[in-house]
Scaffold this motif. Sequence first.
Motif, PDB file in Angstrom:
ATOM      1  N   THR A  22      28.802  45.438  45.382  1.00  0.00           N
ATOM      2  CA  THR A  22      29.698  45.563  46.576  1.00  0.00           C
ATOM      3  C   THR A  22      28.703  46.211  47.615  1.00  0.00           C
ATOM      4  O   THR A  22      28.019  47.116  47.573  1.00  0.00           O
ATOM      5  CB  THR A  22      30.649  46.488  46.310  1.00  0.00           C
ATOM      6  OG1 THR A  22      31.670  45.994  45.108  1.00  0.00           O
ATOM      7  CG2 THR A  22      31.831  46.735  47.328  1.00  0.00           C
ATOM      8  N   VAL A  39      32.055  41.478  48.703  1.00  0.00           N
ATOM      9  CA  VAL A  39      32.170  41.366  47.274  1.00  0.00           C
ATOM     10  C   VAL A  39      31.609  40.341  46.806  1.00  0.00           C
ATOM     11  O   VAL A  39      32.124  38.985  47.092  1.00  0.00           O
ATOM     12  CB  VAL A  39      33.802  41.478  47.245  1.00  0.00           C
ATOM     13  CG1 VAL A  39      34.175  41.388  45.541  1.00  0.00           C
ATOM     14  CG2 VAL A  39      34.255  42.718  47.885  1.00  0.00           C
ATOM     15  N   ALA A  50      35.614  41.645  40.568  1.00  0.00           N
ATOM     16  CA  ALA A  50      34.402  42.210  41.478  1.00  0.00           C
ATOM     17  C   ALA A  50      33.343  42.839  40.464  1.00  0.00           C
ATOM     18  O   ALA A  50      33.524  43.412  39.674  1.00  0.00           O
ATOM     19  CB  ALA A  50      34.994  43.116  42.443  1.00  0.00           C
TER      20      ALA A  50
END
Length: 575
Positions: A59, A29, A54
């Motif tokens: 990701t 992340v 995030a």
Amino acid sequence: MSDSADSSPRVLAVSAGSSHSLALTNVGVVASWGRGEDGQLGHGQADECTAPTAISVLTDAGVDAVVCGAEYSVAVASSRGQIYSWGWGDFGRLGHGECNDVFVPRPIEFFSGRRVAHVACGDTHTLVVSEDGALFTFGRNQNGQLGLGHTNDCLAPQAVVSLQDERVCSIACGSEHSLAATESGAVYAWGWGRYGNLGDGESQDRYLPTRVVGLEGLRVVAAECGWRHSAVVTEAGQVYTFGWSKYGQLGHGDHSDHTRPCLVAALKGKRVTKVAGGWRHTVAADSCGNLYAWGWNKVRAASPPPGCRTRGGAGAGAQGPQGQGQLAAARHGADHGALLGGGDAVVRVAPLAGGARPPPFRYGKQQQRQQRQQRQQRQRQQQPHYVFGQLGLGDTEDRPAPALVGGALAGQPVAVLACGWRHTLCVTRDGQVFSWGRGVNGQLGHGREQDLCTRFASATPGHLPSYEPTLLVGLSCGNLRREAILATATDAGGYVAPADRYAVVPGADEPYGNGSGAAAAVPSMQLFEVPSAAAGDAIAAGDAAAAATAAGGAPAAAPGEGPSVKKARTSSDFS
């Protein structure tokens, strides 16, 4: 995951821009927070984030390095042969062959399939070193900071031919200058050099990499830049600095500029392993993890001139004695923030006919933005006239020589450092993340749009502010959880039109926005005047095109079309 320290969720790297921050974790992340109006947070929107959020697109993308420019960001996934860039795109600093702002991380096609070793970002230019030590540059080049022998901006990566026989192992970007250390231990500098920050014994710009003098017999392993100052670390752990030192940011105990590298005597006997440069401050960590800081530690914010108001909506300011004139905020970023000392740029609006006050500018997402601006204005009014404390020394006094940072970091060895313009981040060896300094845009990540000291002052009436490193709990080892940080991600949007980010400035008859690749000089901040009541009526009606026409300029472009209405700004405008 196991409970071992090495496999526990933790932050591996941090970076800081003018008013935003990035963190790379070992759980796949990448998080960002702070100012987001130019897309530099990578969330597909232009809103600020006051806590780590995030970046959904990154990701599990194999990212192993993150770097902040002033108002843009870069992530490297070297094992997958990708570099992503996003944020403010003028002058080609994102490397996509164009000048558009980008709100979601986008791969730089030129580097697809290439393994990259290092990336450095300045105000408006970018340096990239490939795995084989070749150097590429792109972005703004008005002072030769790309090292290509000319001053033309480059929208796509270009090889620095003059260093093709060298294997580059460390790079750094200042505002408009660049440094590179080679495998042989030599250091080269180029770009803006009028404070001696190129270390060649002169005070002039260089369009090609020029050997830094005075380091003969020393092997340099790392190069670092502040805004107008430079630092290098030798193999023996000694630190040499050169360039601008008005605030003591060179660490020599005085405020004298140096055109040649000079040993930081206060660190003699320490084996320094890491150095980071901010706008006017510098930090360093030694092999024991002790953190030292020096340079600029405060700013005295100028009070608004009589009869003017700062950003914060119609109810935020007061009229002058004659009830004429006002300052309306245009959120053009932190570069012009020094004009007010607080991160806000302003555009003057002349009084309308008969002394009437023009109505407030209209914004996209108007209600949300007005509420946030009013909240920020209230917070500013509660703050002292000088704040920040980016040195983390418990006060706001400048330091012309390195001072040991204690407080919450006492006994906690520091492993990772990053300096923004007015804020500082670090990660300790056991994975604790700390931030301190300027926080009005949420760049400290503590959930507030405030300088950190205000929290302490308000929590304990009569108690002096702390100005010390403060634990960023959610990102620190022991508290960081992949599921929790992923839950903060927002649905990636797309392009956010300037009308939804900035005040529409009537009378702006030339596109200051995401500039062309031309090498023409960028004008300093302009004061736009509204000469007639017709223009004021058009503003009130939300008709930007009519307002511009009434003011004598060309009709404004429709949202999402044509050049951005924002001004092309750089920190050189207030050097």
